[in-house]
Design an enzyme around this catalytic site. Sequence first.
Site, PDB file in Angstrom:
ATOM      1  N   CYS A 228      -0.289   3.018   6.267  1.00 19.20           N
ATOM      2  CA  CYS A 228       0.282   1.768   6.754  1.00 19.20           C
ATOM      3  C   CYS A 228       0.477   0.857   5.556  1.00 19.20           C
ATOM      4  O   CYS A 228      -0.099   1.072   4.491  1.00 19.20           O
ATOM      5  CB  CYS A 228      -0.634   1.108   7.775  1.00 19.20           C
ATOM      6  SG  CYS A 228      -2.279   0.686   7.120  1.00 19.20           S
TER       7      CYS A 228
ATOM      8  N   CYS B  43       0.811  -1.220   0.000  1.00 23.02           N
ATOM      9  CA  CYS B  43       0.000   0.000   0.000  1.00 23.02           C
ATOM     10  C   CYS B  43       0.842   1.267   0.000  1.00 23.02           C
ATOM     11  O   CYS B  43       0.325   2.351  -0.280  1.00 23.02           O
ATOM     12  CB  CYS B  43      -0.921   0.015   1.214  1.00 23.02           C
ATOM     13  SG  CYS B  43      -1.934  -1.461   1.372  1.00 23.02           S
TER      14      CYS B  43
ATOM     15  N   HIS C 285      -9.622   1.820  -2.387  1.00 22.10           N
ATOM     16  CA  HIS C 285      -8.193   1.656  -2.097  1.00 22.10           C
ATOM     17  C   HIS C 285      -7.532   0.755  -3.137  1.00 22.10           C
ATOM     18  O   HIS C 285      -7.205  -0.393  -2.859  1.00 22.10           O
ATOM     19  CB  HIS C 285      -8.033   1.078  -0.687  1.00 22.10           C
ATOM     20  CG  HIS C 285      -6.638   0.828  -0.250  1.00 22.10           C
ATOM     21  ND1 HIS C 285      -5.531   1.442  -0.806  1.00 22.10           N
ATOM     22  CD2 HIS C 285      -6.145   0.000   0.725  1.00 22.10           C
ATOM     23  CE1 HIS C 285      -4.438   1.012  -0.202  1.00 22.10           C
ATOM     24  NE2 HIS C 285      -4.784   0.139   0.725  1.00 22.10           N
TER      25      HIS C 285
END
Length: 389
Positions: free
Chosen positions: A375, A84, A345
Amino acid sequence: MIVAGARTPIGKLMGSLKDFSASELGAIAIKGALEKANVPASLVEYVIMGQVLTAGAGQMPARQAAVAAGIGWDVPALTINKMCLSGIDAIALADQLIRAREFDVVVAGGQESMTKAPHLLMNSRSGYKYGDVTVLDHMAYDGLHDVFTDQPMGALTEQRNDVDMFTRSEQDEYAAASHQKAAAAWKDGVFADEVIPVNIPQRTGDPLQFTEDEGIRANTTAAALAGLKPAFRGDGTITAGSASQISDGAAAVVVMNQEKAQELGLTWLAEIGAHGVVAGPDSTLQSQPANAINKALDREGISVDQLDVVEINEAFAAVALASIRELGLNPQIVNVNGGAIAVGHPLGMSGTRITLHAALQLARRGSGVGVAALCGAGGQGDALILRAG
């Protein structure tokens, strides 16, 4: 300096962008970023694009996107995978290369088609003599499953919630607010500066224009979310409603040194400041954005109360809530236009999306300091300080 940037609208899993590869989406974002920056493709010296799910995507997805965007064959490209964190790391690396005087103009971003993630037949090359064969989901296996504890990252986050003690209602309220803020931002035209339409070919007639993030539900309430079943444990507090959406999309920014921008007569959205990179002590997610922000603040020589704009990726509501609590942030400056719970996302894209959005907020303010943070799988975190241009 971030001169300008652009992103596609974000599509839901198997939604409006289902027929586009990650590289095709990346090309749209790169082309849009260059147009918004008023920078010709011929000036670009390097391209860095984050992408997590690369199985079946073909060689060098970043280079595919660059060439399709009209950037020359003589311009090298790099695909990076830090889960991510990929999209924010691409920008940080661009900044580092420019500061090192390797390049003057770099395009950095992230791209992802979670819809296009294939299934994997492991060990097929050596053959199967007898018995059942397991097919793995590339999205889950290489994207959403914690390799260190052998469980979904949502289950891992649920375990940490037992320590952090965030209630179901706290998470539902946060998630509902994310949708409400994102819907209001779209209504008020806030995203117009960053989102470029995607033309979707039809069997007959003109293409349709896909113009808005399709995961946002304006009428979402905490009461409605309270009716959802826990997603990872029977007695758990995380649901599909308080976790980020599985999505498709791409974003890109044009990063340039100040001298080059001034030579070209360009203004910029924001100046890139310190980069905070952290990891551990385990693979949990909740504390990583706060830890990374603290490190970036320390390197920048400023305190948390000097922040005006904060964008934290909403992998889960619990991650954003932990960041707010651990840093002592004013919730009113965090994700003011919603986040990944509402807009989605796409793994490799999100770091670029939130950095661009923070930069645009600072540009509209005309002053101030911001930070973007995420994160990442494996218990890592990245944060990037931005100052208004």
